[in-house]
Every structure is written in C-alpha cells, then in structure tokens.
Design a protein around this motif. Structure first.
Motif, PDB file in Angstrom:
ATOM      1  N   GLU A   1       0.698  -1.113  -0.085  1.00 39.47           N
ATOM      2  CA  GLU A   1      -0.006  -0.011  -0.064  1.00 39.47           C
ATOM      3  C   GLU A   1       0.861   1.146  -0.153  1.00 39.47           C
ATOM      4  O   GLU A   1       0.753   2.055  -0.898  1.00 39.47           O
ATOM      5  CB  GLU A   1      -0.936  -0.147   1.340  1.00 39.47           C
TER       6      GLU A   1
ATOM      7  N   GLN B   1       1.441   4.319  -3.015  1.00 36.89           N
ATOM      8  CA  GLN B   1       1.086   5.679  -2.701  1.00 36.89           C
ATOM      9  C   GLN B   1       2.196   6.447  -3.381  1.00 36.89           C
ATOM     10  O   GLN B   1       2.325   7.319  -3.889  1.00 36.89           O
ATOM     11  CB  GLN B   1       0.932   5.892  -1.267  1.00 36.89           C
TER      12      GLN B   1
ATOM     13  N   GLU C   1       2.432   6.412  -6.992  1.00 31.28           N
ATOM     14  CA  GLU C   1       1.331   7.566  -7.644  1.00 31.28           C
ATOM     15  C   GLU C   1       1.761   8.970  -7.418  1.00 31.28           C
ATOM     16  O   GLU C   1       1.691   9.782  -8.421  1.00 31.28           O
ATOM     17  CB  GLU C   1       0.034   7.251  -6.739  1.00 31.28           C
ATOM     18  N   GLU C   2       2.308   9.312  -6.152  1.00 28.36           N
ATOM     19  CA  GLU C   2       2.867  10.590  -6.316  1.00 28.36           C
ATOM     20  C   GLU C   2       3.977  10.792  -7.195  1.00 28.36           C
ATOM     21  O   GLU C   2       3.984  12.014  -7.674  1.00 28.36           O
ATOM     22  CB  GLU C   2       3.353  10.709  -4.693  1.00 28.36           C
TER      23      GLU C   2
ATOM     24  N   ARG D   1      -1.420  -3.104  -6.527  1.00 24.56           N
ATOM     25  CA  ARG D   1      -1.918  -2.694  -4.962  1.00 24.56           C
ATOM     26  C   ARG D   1      -3.338  -3.667  -4.729  1.00 24.56           C
ATOM     27  O   ARG D   1      -3.358  -4.172  -3.739  1.00 24.56           O
ATOM     28  CB  ARG D   1      -2.490  -1.475  -4.986  1.00 24.56           C
TER      29      ARG D   1
ATOM     30  N   ARG E   1      -5.216   9.816   4.781  1.00 24.79           N
ATOM     31  CA  ARG E   1      -5.435   8.799   4.132  1.00 24.79           C
ATOM     32  C   ARG E   1      -6.101   7.866   5.472  1.00 24.79           C
ATOM     33  O   ARG E   1      -5.411   7.665   6.377  1.00 24.79           O
ATOM     34  CB  ARG E   1      -4.346   8.012   3.758  1.00 24.79           C
TER      35      ARG E   1
ATOM     36  N   LYS F   1      -8.505   4.058   6.303  1.00 28.33           N
ATOM     37  CA  LYS F   1      -9.076   2.905   5.925  1.00 28.33           C
ATOM     38  C   LYS F   1     -10.550   2.778   6.523  1.00 28.33           C
ATOM     39  O   LYS F   1     -10.578   2.992   7.706  1.00 28.33           O
ATOM     40  CB  LYS F   1      -8.193   1.776   6.466  1.00 28.33           C
TER      41      LYS F   1
END
Lengths: 225, 228
Positions: free
Chosen positions: A50, A54, A57-58, A88, B212, B214
């Motif tokens: 995860e 991220q 993506e950034e 992911r 962020r 969950k």
C-alpha cells in the motif's frame, strides 16, 4: 531529467511486483496450513504494498506535472500508474485472504487443498507475464495470458462442482466452503488484474486501447473474472 | 472569476457525475436483467458498459492533460488524483454490470430455482453505498460516511444468509449447481461494487481532509462475515 524519474518509477514497480508475489504466496500458504503467524506476515507485506503504491502514484503525478510529457512518454507514466494500482489490488486480495485465515481459527480443512494453491500459482504466473510486458515493453508473451486464464476458469468451475458435492453430503462445512469459493475468486481477480496490466502495456506501446481476455472472444464457456 | 485550472477541474467533476449515473444505472439494470433472465435488457447493459468505459478513458486523458498543462499542486493535485481513481472505481462497477449481463447470456435455457430476494437487495445496498460515497467526491460532503458501515453490516448479513439458503437447496437438488454458482458470483459482484464504494469514500476523505484513512468493518476486525 525525465529518464531518471522514469527509471526511479520502474525500480519501484519492480519492488512492488516482488512484494505482491510474496504477499499472495504467503497468504495462500497461510490458508493452506491455517497458520495465523504466516497470515500476519502476509498482512504486513500488504501494508508495504500500500505504501509503495502511494509513493509511485505521487511520483507519477509529480513527474507529469514537472516534465509535461507527451506521446509515449505520457502513456508510459499513465501505464505505470495503472500497473501500480493493479498490483496494489492484488496486495489487497492477499490481505483479505489473511483475514479469512483469522476467521478460520476453529476450523480444519474438509478436503485436501489443491485447486486454491494452483489458482494462486496461475495468477502469479499471469502477473509475471504482464509485468514483463510493462517493464521490458515487449508484448510477445501476451498470448500466454489467455491460456493461463482458460486454465484458471476450468479449475475454478471444477472446484465449485467439487464443493457443491461436499455441500450435498455434509452440513457442517458451509462457512468454510464459502471461504474456499471467496479465496478462489480472489485468485481469479488477481489474474484479472494481470489482464488489466497487459492491456495497459499494450496501450503504452501501441497507443491503442485493446481488450484482452477470453470474455471478449464471446466464448460462451468463458468464466467470469 | 474562475481560473483556467478551476474550469478544467469543474469539467472533470461534471464527467465524474455523469459516470456515476451511468455506472449505477447499468448495475441496477443488469440485476433486473438477471432477475427476469431478460436477454434484450442484458444486451443493452453490455452496450452501456462500453460507453462507461469510453467516459472513464476520457476522464483519464483529461486528468493527465490537466496535470501536464496546468501543473497543479497540493489540494488541486489531490483532487485530480482522486478523480482519476474514482473514475476507475466507477468503471469497475460498470464492468460488474457487464459481467452480470454476461451471466444472463450464459443462463439461456436455465430458470431460477428460487425467488430472487437477496440479490436485488444486495444490489440496492451496493447502490446506496456508492451514492453515499459519491457525495463525498462530487459535493465534498462526508456526512454520510458513517452510514457506510451500517450498509456493509447489512450486506454481510444478507450474503451469509443467502449462502446458507443456497447450500440448503444444493443439499436437496443436484440439478441446480450452475445456477447456484451464478447466484454466488453475482452476490460477490454486489459486494465488490460496495467494495469500490469504500475505495471511493476513502479517496473522498483524502481529497477533503488530506488524510489517508481505511474504512470498512474488515479494517476494525468487527465483521462477523467474510471480508468483502
């Protein structure tokens, strides 16, 4: 330099791929052995997945914003972003399989597990094929994916039939049977992500959006990913 | 006066609203097609699903074009990243509609062996979950986020009961395995659509607050049923 950024992203994607393989392998082994410690390890790897997603993506967004790429360079970055998203999701399936192991604390398997580890292996092989297409920019192995998908479909249908037979004979296994079916579906969904990655690779290299997978050949026997 | 970047973002927001409408419409239509085993309606859904994909691709192009041309930072970049992700989530919901419609095609010659109650209910719960999550995206309204877990719990309960019921039928009849498998698979598509809604809600929280988070019962260890 754009090339340096691109190399950094592909390095991260390679690591992400490796993490996802580990997470899925461990999660399936944990379910096979109903091993809570191993399930926890798989969950920890999924957390790393995860975070790395991220980061990727950034990096992709910052690179697009900073270097304003066009054509294949832009498509490459879009593909890296989509590939990271697909990996992911496979990491999330591994995490969910790990959760199921927790729910199975008081259960024993009512049959020898053959189909599920096989389905996981097929999914991992399919992801390997797709990742080579993305990282090497080489579509020559893409045809392999449909063979793997067909094998996976056959196995999933056989597994369901076998479970239905057990259910007709035993009353005490319905919850575990449901978990078998759900985990089988996670494996199919992981293989489905491999197809999505391969479609992104095709888009990156050719510039065209192409559909891959048995469903698009109107094969009535094709199963439902 | 709105800046050019704001105008671009506003245009993408409009496309996202349209995609939301198209995806949930296709999803509910696919369930109706399965309920009635209606081949014509299923064919319509497959066509709608293709259009959904086209809109999702347009959004992807618009997002990357906007980032490349306008070089947004912080909040604006977060908003664009969110639209890209949500567009994918909605596209996936459109794909579940396609797959349910595909199952209708595979059902030629088959009949339902029980009255369909759970599946339309699961579809409705999934749609409500998507709608609540989308309020966070299109209107920056997070007030319904807490409702999501109630819907998830209801969906978990219904899925568990449905599976028990199907199991009971399988014990009594040997001629319904294929249809039983379709019921289970479609039930899973409903759960997966709701799962996409959770992903949308998480992105909404990220877009609005920058954090962020969950969401969902599985992450709190409270779910009494299978992880979705």
């Amino acid at each position: 330099m754009l090339n340096t950024r691109t190399s950094e992203i592909t390095g991260n994607l390679t690591n992400l791929h490796s993490l996802v393989r580990t997470a899925l392998t461990k999660a399936m082994k944990a379910f096979e052995d109903l091993d809570l410690d191993l399930a926890e390890e798989a969950g920890a790897v999924s957390t790393q997945v995860e975070k790395l997603h991220q980061q990727i993506e950034e990096l992709v967004f910052n690179t697009v914003s900073k270097y304003q790429p066009e054509g294949i360079e832009l498509r490459r970055l879009i593909t890296y972003n989509n590939t990271s998203g697909s990996l992911r999701r496979v990491g999330q399936y591994a995490e969910k399989i790990g959760k199921i192991v927790e729910y199975c604390e008081d259960y024993d398997h009512f049959k020898e597990l053959e189909s599920l580890p096989y389905l996981a292996d097929l999914a991992i092989s399919a992801i390997d094929v797709s990742m080579r297409a993305v990282l090497d920019e080489d579509l020559s192995e893409i045809g392999e994916l449909e063979k793997l998908e067909a094998q996976s479909d056959r196995e999933a249908v056989d597994m369901f039939q076998e479970i239905a037979d057990y259910l007709s004979r035993r009353r005490d296994i319905s919850e575990l049977a449901m978990y078998y079916i759900i985990i089988g579906r996670y494996c199919e969904r992981a293989a489905d992500q491999a197809i999505r990655i391969a479609e992104s690779a095709t888009y990156m290299i050719t510039g065209e959006r192409t559909k891959l997978g048995l469903m698009y050949h109107e094969d009535p026997e094709s199963m439902l990913d | 006066m709105a800046s050019q970047l704001e105008r671009y973002i506003g245009e993408i927001n409009k496309k996202i609203r349209e995609l939301h409408r198209m995806s949930t419409d296709a999803f509910m239509s696919s369930m109706k097609a399965f309920e009635d085993l209606d081949q014509a309606k299923a064919a319509e859904v497959r066509d709608k699903s293709e259009k959904i994909e086209e809109v999702a691709m347009k959004i992807e192009n618009s997002v990357f074009e906007t980032i490349a041309r306008r070089q947004p930072v912080a909040k604006d970049l977060r908003e664009l990243a969110t639209y890209l992700q949500v567009s994918y989530n909605l596209y996936r919901i459109g794909r579940y509609a396609y797959k349910i419609a595909h199952i209708v095609r595979l059902c030629e010659g088959l009949e339902h062996f029980k009255e369909l109650i759970s599946l339309p209910l699961l579809a409705r719960l999934a749609k409500d979950t998507i709608d609540y999550a989308m309020m966070g995206i299109t209107d920056r309204d997070l007030s319904k986020i807490d409702e999501l877990e109630k819907l998830e719990a209801e969906s978990d309960r219904e899925t568990g009961e449905m599976f028990e019921e199907i199991t009971e039928y399988l014990r009594q009849r040997t001629d319904i395995t294929t249809m039983a498998m379709f019921y289970v698979i479609i039930g899973r598509y409903c759960e997966r659509a709701a799962d996409q809604a959770f992903s949308i809600a998480e992105r909404a929280v990220y877009m609005v607050t920058g954090e962020r988070k969950k969401l969902g019962l599985a992450y709190k260890g409270q779910s009494g049923d299978a992880p979705h």
